[in-house]
Structures are given as structure tokens and as C-alpha cells.
Motif scaffolding. Structure first.
Motif, PDB file in Angstrom:
ATOM      1  N   GLN A 260       0.825  -1.203   0.000  1.00 11.17           N
ATOM      2  CA  GLN A 260       0.000   0.000   0.000  1.00 11.17           C
ATOM      3  C   GLN A 260       0.862   1.257   0.000  1.00 11.17           C
ATOM      4  OE1 GLN A 260      -3.446  -0.379  -0.372  1.00 11.17           O
ATOM      5  NE2 GLN A 260      -2.614  -2.445  -0.673  1.00 11.17           N
ATOM      6  N   GLU A 267      -1.296  -5.367   2.305  1.00  8.86           N
ATOM      7  CA  GLU A 267      -2.595  -5.427   2.964  1.00  8.86           C
ATOM      8  C   GLU A 267      -3.624  -6.039   2.014  1.00  8.86           C
ATOM      9  OE1 GLU A 267      -3.753  -1.521   4.141  1.00  8.86           O
ATOM     10  OE2 GLU A 267      -1.911  -1.135   5.291  1.00  8.86           O
ATOM     11  N   HIS A 269      -7.310  -5.886   0.383  1.00  6.35           N
ATOM     12  CA  HIS A 269      -8.358  -4.912   0.095  1.00  6.35           C
ATOM     13  C   HIS A 269      -9.301  -5.489  -0.951  1.00  6.35           C
ATOM     14  CE1 HIS A 269      -7.162  -1.441   2.460  1.00  6.35           C
ATOM     15  NE2 HIS A 269      -5.900  -1.693   2.139  1.00  6.35           N
ATOM     16  N   THR A 271     -11.499  -4.725  -4.288  1.00  8.79           N
ATOM     17  CA  THR A 271     -11.577  -3.807  -5.414  1.00  8.79           C
ATOM     18  C   THR A 271     -12.561  -4.355  -6.428  1.00  8.79           C
ATOM     19  OG1 THR A 271     -10.289  -2.661  -7.139  1.00  8.79           O
ATOM     20  CG2 THR A 271      -9.659  -4.919  -6.630  1.00  8.79           C
ATOM     21  N   ASP A 310     -12.615  -4.387   4.266  1.00  9.80           N
ATOM     22  CA  ASP A 310     -13.317  -3.255   3.645  1.00  9.80           C
ATOM     23  C   ASP A 310     -14.838  -3.405   3.729  1.00  9.80           C
ATOM     24  OD1 ASP A 310     -10.855  -2.207   3.017  1.00  9.80           O
ATOM     25  OD2 ASP A 310     -10.858  -2.908   0.956  1.00  9.80           O
TER      26      ASP A 310
END
Length: 423
Positions: A260, A267, A269, A271, A310
Motif C-alpha cells: 500500500q 494489505e 483490500h 476492489t 473493507d
């Protein structure tokens, strides 16, 4: 009438030109912004000899010619010769707010690792086409870059230089046409991913499903081989994405694991797919449905995954620490499986006096490619294949289709050999 100024060789000097007592030539001009500037050279014209001990330099008259043209066209050459590529890149990346976070992070990482400390330190107006070409060749020959990686660097640099062109700091983009020339002059062939053959695929499934150490991977591999989903789409699957009543899987996001920009650490995440084609519905084969239902029954007994990424929860796959799977872990597992499967197969083949069916080296993406190949071997509707695979354009689908059907053609002709009376 004023006598014309001459240099120490008796040559008449033009307006703005002068020669200092040490022999160095100076040209004073007004730049595109109305500011008085000076440039210098030890040579007036190209045929002049360089004074002993002095560095090679461009003749003053050639500099003048370029500067006069730049001033007429409104190009701020002075700024371009004082500002590094790094400065332009830093300004450029700040404006790219529309980039997906994962793409932005990847661009920043690639630039920092391969460009910033080298080409990035040069002044943007001094970077020539040949400099860019040498840099790309260095990446290929010395760093071991593959075509895809070089094209990522090109994708980063080309718009940075374009910005400098549009802002009036350089005349042309030095990255224009470089990739095309390198493709012509080098052995530029994208490494082809090969699908597992049917015997190899059967051997892989047989070994994993029957192995006491590796069999826990079988649900994941069944989903990958039975859907053709990308690895990020697969590890990001949630129970909410599976409709067991209608036998469909909804692909609408990816799980990524990358360095990141802010923290500098890797990390997880979530998307969304890069293109609309990536959002799609994949029908479930019966084997995929059964594998998923078996896994869900196990989790109903032992507990569902509890990690949150997230805001997304209820993921199907995890590691033994109740954390998300990342592709590197899966690829390492595949490498161990290949090693152990091939060792076992070689031992068995020796005992059975036959040739072993060995697994080639492959990664997660080859499982997707294998699914696509099997689909192409059994389905002629390119549009259906394209939509199932989530390909943005049909060219990618056709490349796989043509390779798959080529094998079918060879098999067909082998079986027909002798049936046609042609000789």
C-alpha cells in the motif's frame, strides 16, 4: 557604422552571441515567458575543436537554432532543462485521481523500484528517444523484465512525458514508438500460458483429492477449475455470491493483497473489476455446487470465517488462522503439490513399466487458462466463452480458442488419415 563583433578566430558573431575571455561562447535570448536567459558552449559550430580538458558539448549555433524554434512555439525549454522526470511524475500521479487504488499502488511501486533512482533523476528536456530505448533494453537484458512488465513502465512514463509536452516544456514525447522498435529488434514474445492437458488435469485432481495433506485444497481447486474465475475473484468469493437455488455464482469484486502507498506494507483490500466485462454471472457445474455445499456444511458445524475486509464478510475461503488467502500462498501450495505428485508418479510408472504423466510447472492462472481451454474445446459460441471468462475483448478469447481447436484439428485429421483417397 558599428563594427561587427568577432570571435578570437575572426568569425562574425550574430545578435545575442558573444565570446568570453576564456574562449567560451554565450548566447543570450528571451524565453517564451519573457525572461532573459543565457546558454553556453565551448564550440560555436560543429567543426570547432573542443579545447583541451573540456567536456564534449553541443555547438552554440545548434543550441540557438533549437531555442529560437522553441521560443516561437511557446516551449519553455529552460524549465524543462531544470526539472527532473521525478518532479514531473510526482505532479502527474497527484492528478490521477481516477486510477483504481490497486492500479495506483502498482504504478507507484514500479516507478519507485525501477525508474526513480535512474532515469527519473534526469532533466525531462534532456531525455531523448535513445535514452528511453536504452533504459528499456536494460530492464529486459539486465533486470530480466518480461514484455508485460516493460509495457507497464511504458504505461507509466508515456503520459508523464505527454503532460510535459502539453504543458509546453518539451517538444515531443521521447517514449513514442520505443516499444514498437524494441519489439522489432528483440525476441519479443509474450510467454504463453499453457493449459493442463486432460491427462494432466485428471492426475492433478486425483493426487490432491486423495492426499491426506493436500486434500483440504480440493474445494478451492474445484471452484477454480470449474468456473475459470481469476484467483482474486475466487479467494474473494462470499457465501452471499453463491445462489444455490439458481446454480449461479455472481462475480462482482476482487480480493487483492498488495503493498500500500501509505503504509508501505502488504494489505488485503477489496476492489471492483477493472472493466464492466469482469462483472458477470458464472453457472455452477454440479461438481462445483457439491464442493461448495460440502464446505458450507463443514463451516456450519465448525464456524464460519469471521474476518472483515473493507466491510466485506462471510468469505468462503480462509487459512488456518481465519485470515484471507493470498495468491502467493496458493501458488506455493501448487508448487509443493507438483513436486510430490511427480515424485509419486515417477515411482509408480517405474513399477508399472510405463511413461509417467508428469505435471508441468504452473500457477493459479493456469487453472483459469485450463478451464477456458476445456470450455473452448466443447463450446463454439465465442460470445458465451468471452462473457463467462470476463474477457474485455474477443481477441483474448480467440487466442485461447484457436489454440484449443488446433489440438482438436490435429486429433481429427489423425483419425481420418487414410480415409481420404488423395494419393
Amino acid at each position: 557604422m558599428n563594427e561587427k563583433r568577432r570571435d578570437n578566430k575572426g568569425r562574425v558573431l550574430r545578435n545575442g552571441e558573444s565570446q568570453r575571455p576564456d574562449g567560451k561562447y554565450e548566447y543570450r535570448y528571451t524565453d517564451a515567458k519573457g525572461v532573459r536567459r543565457s546558454v553556453y558552449s565551448w564550440k560555436l559550430v560543429s567543426t570547432d575543436k573542443l579545447p583541451p580538458g573540456k567536456r564534449q558539448c553541443e555547438p552554440l549555433r545548434e543550441i540557438e537554432k533549437r531555442l529560437c524554434r522553441d521560443v516561437e512555439d511557446g516551449i519553455d525549454t529552460h524549465f524543462g532543462t531544470k526539472t527532473s522526470l521525478n518532479d514531473f511524475y510526482d505532479d502527474y500521479i497527484k492528478t490521477k485521481y481516477e486510477l483504481k487504488p490497486s492500479t495506483r499502488t502498482n504504478y507507484i511501486y514500479m516507478y519507485k523500484k525501477y525508474v526513480r533512482e535512474g532515469l527519473g533523476t534526469k532533466k525531462v528536456a534532456n531525455i531523448k528517444y535513445s535514452d528511453v530505448k536504452k533504459f528499456y533494453i536494460h530492464l529486459i537484458n539486465d533486470i530480466g523484465f518480461k514484455p508485460n512488465s516493460v509495457e507497464i513502465i511504458q504505461t507509466i512514463l508515456h503520459p508523464v512525458f505527454n503532460m510535459a509536452v502539453r504543458d509546453g516544456y518539451i517538444r515531443t514525447n521521447p517514449t513514442d514508438g520505443v516499444i514498437a522498435e524494441i519489439k522489432r529488434s528483440h525476441s519479443w514474445e509474450r510467454p504463453k500460458r499453457h493449459a493442463l492437458t486432460v491427462p494432466q488435469q485428471e492426475r492433478f485432481i486425483e493426487f490432491v483429492s486423495g492426499h491426506k495433506v493436500y486434500k483440504h485444497w480440493m474445494t478451492l481447486f474445484t471452484v477454480m477449475l470449474g468456473t475459470g474465475a481469476r484467483v482474486g475473484e475466487t479467494v474473494g468469493l462470499r457465501w452471499d455470491d453463491c445462489d444455490f437455488d439458481n446454480n449461479i455464482i455472481d462475480i462482482n469484486h476482487n480480493l487483492i493483497y498488495r503493498v500500500q502507498e501509505a503504509s508501505g506494507t502488504c494489505e488485503f483490500h477489496i476492489t471492483t473489476p477493472k472493466t464492466k466485462a469482469g462483472i458477470r454471472i458464472i453457472p455452477m457445474f454440479q461438481a462445483v455446487k457439491e464442493a461448495l455445499l460440502t464446505e458450507r456444511a463443514r463451516q456450519q458445524k465448525d464456524g464460519f470465517n469471521t474476518f472483515v475486509i473493507d466491510g466485506y464478510t462471510n468469505f468462503i475461503f480462509c487459512n488456518r488462522f481465519d485470515e484471507a488467502l493470498n495468491p502467493h500462498v496458493i501458488n506455493r501450495a501448487i508448487a509443493r503439490i507438483i513436486r510430490d505428485a511427480n515424485y509419486e508418479e515417477q515411482e509408480r510408472a517405474i513399477k508399472e513399466h510405463r511413461e509417467p504423466i508428469l505435471l508441468p510447472h504452473f500457477s493459479c492462472h493456469n487453472l483459469r487458462h485450463t478451464f477456458c481451454t476445456r470450455l473452448c474445446e466443447n463450446e463454439s459460441n465465442i460470445k458465451v466463452i468471452q462473457e463467462i471468462m470476463g474477457h474485455r475483448n474477443a481477441e483474448t478469447t480467440l487466442n485461447v480458442y484457436n489454440e484449443a481447436t488446433r489440438e482438436k484439428k490435429i486429433q481429427t485429421f489423425a483419425s481420418l488419415d487414410g480415409a481420404f483417397r488423395i494419393a
